[in-house]
Motif scaffolding. Structure first.
Motif, short mmCIF file in Angstrom:
data_model
loop_
_atom_site.label_atom_id
_atom_site.label_comp_id
_atom_site.label_asym_id
_atom_site.label_seq_id
_atom_site.Cartn_x
_atom_site.Cartn_y
_atom_site.Cartn_z
N HIS A 41 0.84 -1.20 0.00
CA HIS A 41 0.00 0.00 0.00
C HIS A 41 0.88 1.25 0.00
O HIS A 41 0.72 2.13 -0.85
CB HIS A 41 -0.93 0.01 1.22
CG HIS A 41 -1.57 1.32 1.48
ND1 HIS A 41 -2.71 1.74 0.82
CD2 HIS A 41 -1.24 2.34 2.31
CE1 HIS A 41 -3.05 2.94 1.24
NE2 HIS A 41 -2.16 3.33 2.14
N CYS B 31 -2.09 4.90 -3.85
CA CYS B 31 -2.69 4.60 -2.54
C CYS B 31 -2.45 5.72 -1.53
O CYS B 31 -3.29 5.96 -0.66
CB CYS B 31 -2.11 3.30 -1.98
SG CYS B 31 -2.56 1.81 -2.87
N LEU C 37 -7.17 1.44 4.95
CA LEU C 37 -6.24 1.47 3.83
C LEU C 37 -6.09 0.05 3.31
O LEU C 37 -6.13 -0.91 4.07
CB LEU C 37 -4.89 2.06 4.24
CG LEU C 37 -4.10 1.35 5.34
CD1 LEU C 37 -3.09 0.38 4.74
CD2 LEU C 37 -3.38 2.38 6.19
N ARG D 230 -3.63 -1.71 -3.42
CA ARG D 230 -4.47 -1.43 -4.58
C ARG D 230 -5.07 -2.69 -5.20
O ARG D 230 -6.20 -2.67 -5.68
CB ARG D 230 -3.70 -0.65 -5.65
CG ARG D 230 -4.66 -0.19 -6.73
CD ARG D 230 -4.12 0.61 -7.85
NE ARG D 230 -2.78 1.10 -7.76
CZ ARG D 230 -2.22 1.82 -8.72
NH1 ARG D 230 -2.90 2.12 -9.81
NH2 ARG D 230 -0.98 2.23 -8.61
N TRP E 9 -8.58 -3.26 -3.92
CA TRP E 9 -9.62 -2.25 -4.04
C TRP E 9 -10.82 -2.84 -4.80
O TRP E 9 -10.68 -3.69 -5.67
CB TRP E 9 -9.12 -1.04 -4.82
CG TRP E 9 -8.11 -0.19 -4.10
CD1 TRP E 9 -7.57 -0.37 -2.87
CD2 TRP E 9 -7.50 1.00 -4.61
NE1 TRP E 9 -6.66 0.61 -2.58
CE2 TRP E 9 -6.60 1.47 -3.63
CE3 TRP E 9 -7.62 1.69 -5.81
CZ2 TRP E 9 -5.84 2.62 -3.81
CZ3 TRP E 9 -6.85 2.83 -5.98
CH2 TRP E 9 -5.99 3.30 -4.99
#
Length: 183
Positions: free
Chosen positions: A43, A49, A112, A115, A118
């Motif tokens: 991340h 990010c 968080l 990616r 996501w």
């Protein structure tokens, strides 16, 4: 926009028993371990990010310090972010939990993800587990999510988990939004 000010909150240090581990359908939310930092670095080393938080990719050392900061938050506040571990694989994909740095306007739910994770519902699943824990363990705590005004994916997530826009404030030279989570 109104400027933020640092004001002591009655919840600076929680001495209640906050669960050190939570479970959701696909995730284990748990304390950080030293071996988690390379996974979190996926991340932190990605400028996409960290665009709205650090405004740049982080080095390995900076990623380790970011993780250590989240782990240390537990010692200083009595609560903090959890490592997000996928139950089926044991892989750490990010972090989420309660967060309250001294310059934040109020305690928040942060999240968080690396990616590659996501858009798969992991962040909303983690946030819902944290909301449920907070309602049970800290019913008096009024949580926010503090989001850079340009961070549309995080704004959509805050709205999807029931948070509502409260106000825009100036923070670190840019506009940020406060989204209030339901109690």
């Amino acid at each position: 926009m109104t400027p933020t000010t640092i004001s002591p909150q009655p919840h600076d240090r929680i001495d209640m028993s906050i669960p050190r581990q939570l479970h959701s359908q696909r995730l284990v939310l748990r304390e950080f371990r030293h071996e988690d930092w390379p996974f979190l670095h996926a991340h932190y080393r990605d400028g996409a990010c960290t665009r709205f938080t650090f405004r740049r990719a982080l080095s390995e050392g900076e990623s380790w310090r970011a993780m250590a900061s989240m782990a240390g938050h537990w010692a200083l506040r009595g609560y903090g972010p959890y490592a997000l571990e996928v139950r089926s694989t044991g892989q750490v994909i990010g972090a989420a939990g309660l967060w309250y740095p001294n310059d934040w306007p109020a305690p928040e739910i942060k999240w968080l993800l690396a990616r590659e994770f996501w858009g798969q519902g992991y962040a909303s699943e983690a946030v819902r587990a944290i909301q449920q824990m907070a309602r049970a363990s800290l019913p008096e705590l009024q949580l926010i999510s503090f989001i850079n005004a340009e961070n549309q994916p995080s704004i959509r997530l805050a709205l999807a988990v029931g948070a509502s826009f409260e106000q825009e404030v100036a923070f670190r030279g840019s506009p940020w939004h406060i989204y209030r989570h339901p109690r």
